[in-house]
Scaffold this motif. Structure first.
Motif, PDB file in Angstrom:
ATOM      1  N   THR A 106      -1.151  -4.511 -16.706  1.00 10.65           N
ATOM      2  CA  THR A 106       0.275  -4.162 -16.634  1.00 10.65           C
ATOM      3  C   THR A 106       0.770  -4.323 -15.191  1.00 10.65           C
ATOM      4  OG1 THR A 106      -0.122  -1.854 -16.080  1.00 10.65           O
ATOM      5  CG2 THR A 106      -0.023  -2.420 -18.443  1.00 10.65           C
ATOM      6  N   LEU A 107       2.093  -4.335 -15.045  1.00 12.38           N
ATOM      7  CA  LEU A 107       2.660  -4.448 -13.694  1.00 12.38           C
ATOM      8  C   LEU A 107       2.185  -3.286 -12.825  1.00 12.38           C
ATOM      9  CD1 LEU A 107       6.314  -5.612 -14.452  1.00 12.38           C
ATOM     10  CD2 LEU A 107       4.194  -6.948 -14.349  1.00 12.38           C
ATOM     11  N   LEU A 108       2.163  -2.082 -13.392  1.00 12.44           N
ATOM     12  CA  LEU A 108       1.695  -0.924 -12.620  1.00 12.44           C
ATOM     13  C   LEU A 108       0.253  -1.115 -12.162  1.00 12.44           C
ATOM     14  CD1 LEU A 108       3.176   2.195 -14.455  1.00 12.44           C
ATOM     15  CD2 LEU A 108       3.455   1.617 -12.015  1.00 12.44           C
ATOM     16  N   ASP A 109      -0.588  -1.599 -13.059  1.00 17.67           N
ATOM     17  CA  ASP A 109      -2.001  -1.804 -12.698  1.00 17.67           C
ATOM     18  C   ASP A 109      -2.155  -2.914 -11.669  1.00 17.67           C
ATOM     19  OD1 ASP A 109      -2.860   0.274 -14.242  1.00 17.67           O
ATOM     20  OD2 ASP A 109      -3.472  -0.961 -15.948  1.00 17.67           O
ATOM     21  N   ASN A 110      -1.340  -3.966 -11.781  1.00 19.35           N
ATOM     22  CA  ASN A 110      -1.373  -5.025 -10.773  1.00 19.35           C
ATOM     23  C   ASN A 110      -1.042  -4.460  -9.386  1.00 19.35           C
ATOM     24  OD1 ASN A 110      -1.743  -8.091 -11.405  1.00 19.35           O
ATOM     25  ND2 ASN A 110      -0.802  -7.252 -13.252  1.00 19.35           N
ATOM     26  N   VAL A 111       0.008  -3.663  -9.317  1.00 18.10           N
ATOM     27  CA  VAL A 111       0.441  -3.116  -8.027  1.00 18.10           C
ATOM     28  C   VAL A 111      -0.604  -2.140  -7.473  1.00 18.10           C
ATOM     29  CG1 VAL A 111       2.207  -1.713  -6.878  1.00 18.10           C
ATOM     30  CG2 VAL A 111       2.876  -3.477  -8.533  1.00 18.10           C
ATOM     31  N   ALA A 112      -1.261  -1.417  -8.392  1.00 17.59           N
ATOM     32  CA  ALA A 112      -2.219  -0.393  -7.963  1.00 17.59           C
ATOM     33  C   ALA A 112      -3.561  -0.982  -7.516  1.00 17.59           C
ATOM     34  CB  ALA A 112      -2.442   0.608  -9.090  1.00 17.59           C
ATOM     35  N   LEU A 113      -3.807  -2.244  -7.844  1.00 15.27           N
ATOM     36  CA  LEU A 113      -5.142  -2.829  -7.618  1.00 15.27           C
ATOM     37  C   LEU A 113      -5.664  -2.694  -6.173  1.00 15.27           C
ATOM     38  CD1 LEU A 113      -7.297  -4.230  -9.328  1.00 15.27           C
ATOM     39  CD2 LEU A 113      -6.360  -6.418  -8.542  1.00 15.27           C
ATOM     40  N   PRO A 114      -4.857  -3.025  -5.144  1.00 16.52           N
ATOM     41  CA  PRO A 114      -5.394  -2.880  -3.779  1.00 16.52           C
ATOM     42  C   PRO A 114      -5.761  -1.438  -3.425  1.00 16.52           C
ATOM     43  CG  PRO A 114      -3.380  -4.206  -3.777  1.00 16.52           C
ATOM     44  CD  PRO A 114      -3.502  -3.604  -5.148  1.00 16.52           C
ATOM     45  N   MET A 115      -5.085  -0.487  -4.091  1.00 15.06           N
ATOM     46  CA  MET A 115      -5.414   0.928  -3.826  1.00 15.06           C
ATOM     47  C   MET A 115      -6.711   1.321  -4.511  1.00 15.06           C
ATOM     48  SD  MET A 115      -1.635   2.679  -4.074  1.00 15.06           S
ATOM     49  CE  MET A 115      -0.887   1.690  -5.371  1.00 15.06           C
ATOM     50  N   LEU A 116      -7.008   0.631  -5.608  1.00 12.43           N
ATOM     51  CA  LEU A 116      -8.297   0.841  -6.283  1.00 12.43           C
ATOM     52  C   LEU A 116      -9.418   0.349  -5.364  1.00 12.43           C
ATOM     53  CD1 LEU A 116      -9.496   1.708  -9.073  1.00 12.43           C
ATOM     54  CD2 LEU A 116      -9.332  -0.685  -9.755  1.00 12.43           C
ATOM     55  N   TYR A 117      -9.214  -0.855  -4.787  1.00  8.79           N
ATOM     56  CA  TYR A 117     -10.210  -1.385  -3.836  1.00  8.79           C
ATOM     57  C   TYR A 117     -10.366  -0.469  -2.640  1.00  8.79           C
ATOM     58  CZ  TYR A 117      -9.888  -5.860  -6.308  1.00  8.79           C
ATOM     59  OH  TYR A 117      -9.907  -6.839  -7.247  1.00  8.79           O
ATOM     60  N   ALA A 118      -9.267   0.196  -2.259  1.00  7.02           N
ATOM     61  CA  ALA A 118      -9.318   1.094  -1.097  1.00  7.02           C
ATOM     62  C   ALA A 118      -9.792   2.493  -1.500  1.00  7.02           C
ATOM     63  CB  ALA A 118      -7.940   1.168  -0.440  1.00  7.02           C
ATOM     64  N   ALA A 119     -10.212   2.637  -2.776  1.00  4.55           N
ATOM     65  CA  ALA A 119     -10.767   3.893  -3.289  1.00  4.55           C
ATOM     66  C   ALA A 119      -9.807   5.072  -3.183  1.00  4.55           C
ATOM     67  CB  ALA A 119     -12.099   4.201  -2.588  1.00  4.55           C
ATOM     68  N   ARG A 120      -8.505   4.804  -3.377  1.00  2.00           N
ATOM     69  CA  ARG A 120      -7.534   5.900  -3.427  1.00  2.00           C
ATOM     70  C   ARG A 120      -7.637   6.586  -4.788  1.00  2.00           C
ATOM     71  NH1 ARG A 120      -7.202   6.746   1.321  1.00  2.00           N
ATOM     72  NH2 ARG A 120      -5.726   8.348   0.666  1.00  2.00           N
ATOM     73  N   ALA A 164       0.964  -2.263  -1.164  1.00  2.00           N
ATOM     74  CA  ALA A 164       0.344  -1.049  -1.698  1.00  2.00           C
ATOM     75  C   ALA A 164      -0.332  -0.196  -0.624  1.00  2.00           C
ATOM     76  CB  ALA A 164      -0.659  -1.415  -2.789  1.00  2.00           C
ATOM     77  N   ASN A 165      -1.081  -0.803   0.244  1.00  2.00           N
ATOM     78  CA  ASN A 165      -1.813  -0.031   1.262  1.00  2.00           C
ATOM     79  C   ASN A 165      -1.075   0.026   2.595  1.00  2.00           C
ATOM     80  OD1 ASN A 165      -3.933   0.594  -0.486  1.00  2.00           O
ATOM     81  ND2 ASN A 165      -5.013  -1.313  -0.037  1.00  2.00           N
ATOM     82  N   ARG A 166       0.255  -0.142   2.539  1.00  2.00           N
ATOM     83  CA  ARG A 166       1.109  -0.068   3.730  1.00  2.00           C
ATOM     84  C   ARG A 166       0.607  -0.960   4.865  1.00  2.00           C
ATOM     85  NH1 ARG A 166       1.063   5.136   1.522  1.00  2.00           N
ATOM     86  NH2 ARG A 166       3.165   5.931   1.104  1.00  2.00           N
ATOM     87  N   PRO A 167       0.521  -2.274   4.606  1.00  2.00           N
ATOM     88  CA  PRO A 167      -0.009  -3.188   5.627  1.00  2.00           C
ATOM     89  C   PRO A 167       0.940  -3.311   6.810  1.00  2.00           C
ATOM     90  CG  PRO A 167       1.018  -4.439   3.879  1.00  2.00           C
ATOM     91  CD  PRO A 167       1.029  -3.002   3.426  1.00  2.00           C
ATOM     92  N   GLU A 168       0.383  -3.539   7.975  1.00  2.00           N
ATOM     93  CA  GLU A 168       1.228  -3.823   9.138  1.00  2.00           C
ATOM     94  C   GLU A 168       1.645  -5.276   9.152  1.00  2.00           C
ATOM     95  OE1 GLU A 168       0.327  -2.392  13.020  1.00  2.00           O
ATOM     96  OE2 GLU A 168      -0.901  -0.791  12.166  1.00  2.00           O
TER      97      GLU A 168
END
Ligand code: ADP
Ligand code: MG
Length: 238
Positions: A106-120, A164-168
């Motif tokens: 889903t769109l939500l899961d797509n957006v959340a993916l980098p936060m999953l990798y970052a173990a949020r 997602a992970n607030r990149p600079e």
């Protein structure tokens, strides 16, 4: 974190060559560049001039053959694989021409993916993914699959995912290459706002002048070298 006085990105004598059947193929041939926090840069140049190769190195997806790349004070060549993956995940958002969303998520899961990798934690991932979708105007479609929305909307989701992970640093390789003019300008306004209001550093490849004019600095590659580097007059801040 960075201060205004230090470059976010420093590239020195960067070379990249690919080994091909016809022998070594030089693609980047001595690139020197400083990019400061908060800059908005358009990278231009003919097809094959090395833009994507350069972006992939900036994004730590590829390594130079020689030369040095320093990101936020880190000499990239000295980092382990894990350190590099961590730096990339928390520091850099990447947007591609082809959106590259997961088709079965889903769109939500797509957006959340980098936060999953970052173990949020899950509650944080969900809340932030929802907030990001809202920010790109798609909060009502969180449970949709990518195939149900338009190309412009898919690119908005890809941008939300990149943030997602607030990149600079936001790197975008021809993000509007598959979109019509009006949709492209909407995407560029979103990226401009991000740069202006949050100070996110943006490096964006385009071959279209109207898109490049959203940036404040333009760098032109010719045959793997920076041939032009100048300030742009901004027309995207209307
Ligand atoms: P641009 O994005 O400016 O169009 P690229 O950086 O994609 O240019 O490519 C520059 C040159 O490098 C092209 O001639 C391309 O064919 C070549 N090239 C890119 N990737 C590879 C690779 N993995 N192996 C061999 N040659 C490559
Ligand atoms: Mg390219």
């Amino acid at each position: 974190m960075s201060t205004g006085a230090h470059p976010l990105i420093r590239v020195e004598a960067l070379h990249k060559q690919y080994e091909t059947d016809a022998g070594p193929q030089p693609v980047l041939r001595g690139v020197d560049l400083d990019i400061y926090p908060g800059e908005f840069i358009a990278v231009m140049g003919a097809s094959g001039s090395g833009k994507s190769t350069f972006m992939n190195i900036l994004g730590c997806l590829d390594m130079p053959t020689s030369g040095r790349y320093t990101l936020d004070g880190n000499d990239i060549s000295r980092l382990s694989r894990d350190e590099l993956a961590r730096l990339r995940n928390r520091f850099i958002g990447f947007v591609f021409q082809g959106f590259n969303l997961l088709p079965r998520a889903t769109l939500l899961d797509n957006v959340a993916l980098p936060m999953l990798y970052a173990a949020r934690p899950a509650h944080e991932r969900n809340a932030r993914a929802q907030e990001l979708l809202k920010r790109v105007g798609l909060e009502r479609y969180g449970n949709y699959l990518p195939s149900r929305i338009s190309g412009g909307q898919q690119q908005r989701v890809a941008i939300a995912r990149a943030l997602a992970n607030r990149p600079e640093l936001l790197l975008a390789d021809e993000p509007t290459g598959n979109l019509d003019t009006i949709t492209s300008h909407g995407i560029m306004e979103l990226i401009s706002t991000l740069n202006r209001e949050e100070g996110t550093t943006v490096v964006l490849v385009t071959h279209e002048n109207d898109i490049a004019h959203f940036a404040r600095r333009m760098i032109r590659f010719v045959d793997g070298r920076v041939e032009e580097d100048r300030v742009m007059e901004v027309i995207g801040d209307a």
